[in-house]
Design an enzyme around this catalytic site. Structure first.
Site, PDB file in Angstrom:
ATOM      1  N   GLY A 259      26.193  26.324   4.080  1.00  0.00           N
ATOM      2  CA  GLY A 259      25.585  25.710   2.832  1.00  0.00           C
ATOM      3  C   GLY A 259      24.673  24.792   3.117  1.00  0.00           C
ATOM      4  N   ASP A 260      24.766  23.859   3.923  1.00  0.00           N
ATOM      5  CA  ASP A 260      23.879  22.803   4.262  1.00  0.00           C
ATOM      6  C   ASP A 260      22.635  23.461   4.770  1.00  0.00           C
ATOM      7  OD1 ASP A 260      25.408  20.455   3.744  1.00  0.00           O
ATOM      8  OD2 ASP A 260      26.635  20.983   5.362  1.00  0.00           O
TER       9      ASP A 260
END
Length: 478
Positions: A259-260
């Site tokens: 997600g990052d």
């Protein structure tokens, strides 16, 4: 647009304690880990900032930092790579320690993370946001995004430059005017309840579409991209048909940090002037490559580990797949051929090869190589099309195109554990056997389906085309 990418959010310290489990404790039925290495790395918003810096971007990280040993360690990891602008914080630094062996996490130990007041931003934060080319808010629910003074600055930035907001269930709502919000499926489900969307919708894509539309309107965002893990991402503009960007298949032993990687890639692309659709497509590719290379567990603060190149095919893609498979203790299998017209015999061989291990890399003859082997009328399809068809098969993890007459140079680079060929080779020595055995691999033969071949398909098409009335021979030029 010039200026740094400013990342705002909660910084964590992640530590992987890596070792080998080879015995059970004599005093209790528990595995014993022989520790071989401790790998610290930034986590949360700090990981997103580090990954953006690895893209070659100028990055400023604005994050609450406590006055403790973990924060000091986090500073030392970050400061060689980016500019850190700390916010005063009365809490303690969250530390997530994962105990890992053979590419798998055995247990996670969480320490720190006590709540505390976040100080108001000072002149340095104000100046950083005013100079930003884009802003990424990476919320990890520790209180940074709830600061009224900081939210005012973020709303001003959103009116001037692209702002990407990666939300958290315990965090504050995005400020109005965000260019793109990037919740995952569960985050979108929780957030959309506030705007009247039930939490128990059926169908991942249909549910994401409805929730994305509601969140665009409820948050006052330009667009919302709901990330769907291995399915890719759905981009909603609040009305009309959403854009779905599928993710390429990758072996995934550890999705931590995906997600990052997605949010940092999207923010960087928007800073470069990309449309939201282009940013989401690039972010899906970057996150997929990141996961294939081992995810956050493979990140090193010394610059080693996965970068952000959105590679979806070719030698680099194969290298990522092989590295991830071996990190998880798996077996790498390779096979090869022209695969000019994919037929049942090809599929049977590919499925049988994939069953021998944990990933399958196909060595594909280039157009020039096929012409030398098959004659000037072949191939019927260029190798780019042939590769795309192969990559669409669930049993194929990566495809490498080679230009030589044999795949030996490609095999020497890939060094698979198993080289598998379909055909009538049983009991005879495969041409590649000596090379494959040189690094401890095995060359094997797979069953072959009789009567299936590209040559036979071409002959059938031509024969049927010739039998049609003049002017209707659509197969005559096959």
């Amino acid at each position: 647009m010039s200026g740094p990418l400013v990342v705002v959010g909660d910084a964590l310290l992640d530590v992987d304690v890596v070792g080998a489990v080879e015995r059970v404790a004599p005093d209790a039925p528990v595995p014993v880990l022989d520790v071989r290495e401790e790998r610290p790395r930034p986590g949360g918003a700090a990981l997103a900032a580090l990954l953006a810096a690895r893209d070659g971007r100028e990055v400023v990280l604005v994050a609450p930092l406590a006055d403790d040993a973990a924060a000091s360690r986090l500073r030392s990891l970050l400061e060689p790579h980016l500019r850190l602008v700390p916010l005063a914080w009365g809490g303690s630094t969250p530390v997530k320690t994962r105990v890992r062996s053979a590419g798998q996490s055995l247990v996670r130990l969480d320490t720190g993370g006590a709540d505390g007041p976040v100080g108001d931003p000072g002149a340095e934060v104000t100046e950083a946001l005013a100079a930003a080319s884009a802003v990424l808010v990476a919320d990890y629910g520790r209180g940074a995004t709830a600061s009224p003074a900081l939210r005012t600055l973020l709303a001003r930035a959103a009116a001037r430059v692209p702002l990407v907001w990666d939300p958290h269930p315990r965090g504050a709502s995005p400020v109005p005017g965000a260019r793109l919000c990037t919740p995952n499926g569960s985050e979108a489900a929780r957030a959309a309840v506030e705007f009247g969307v039930p939490a128990d919708l059926d169908g991942a894509v249909a549910a994401a579409s409805r929730r994305g539309d509601a969140l665009v309107r409820g948050w006052g965002a330009s667009a919302v991209s709901v990330t769907l893990g291995a399915r890719g991402a759905l981009l909603s503009y609040g009305e009309g048909a959403p854009l779905v960007v599928p993710a390429p298949f990758v072996p995934c032993a550890d999705p931590c940090g995906a997600g990052d990687r997605f949010a940092a890639a999207a923010a960087g692309l928007l800073a470069d002037g990309a449309l939201a659709s282009e940013a989401v497509a690039g972010a899906v590719a970057a996150a997929s490559a990141f996961v294939a290379a081992g995810g956050a567990s493979a990140v090193r603060v010394d610059g080693a580990g996965p970068t952000v190149a959105p590679v979806v095919g070719g030698q680099d893609r194969a290298a990522d797949v092989i590295a991830a498979t071996r990190a998880a203790g798996g077996t790498v299998v390779a096979t090869g051929g022209c695969f000019d017209l994919l037929h049942a015999g090809h599929v049977a061989t590919l499925e049988a090869a994939r069953a021998l291990g944990d990933c399958l890399v196909v060595c594909l003859n280039s157009d020039a190589s096929v012409r030398r082997l098959k004659g000037p009328e072949r191939p019927l399809q260029p190798h780019g099309d042939r590769r795309r068809v192969l990559e669409a098969l669930a049993c194929v993890d990566a495809v490498v195109v080679f230009d030589e007459d044999t795949p030996e140079a490609a095999l020497d680079r890939l060094r698979p554990d198993v080289w598998a060929k379909g055909g009538d080779y049983a009991g005879t020595e495969l041409p590649e056997s000596t090379l494959v055995r040189s690094w401890g691999g095995a060359a094997v033969v797979l069953p072959y389906l009789d009567g299936r071949s590209t040559t036979a398909l071409v002959k059938t098409a031509r024969d049927r085309g010739a039998a049609l009335p003049s002017g209707n021979s659509q197969f005559a030029d096959v």
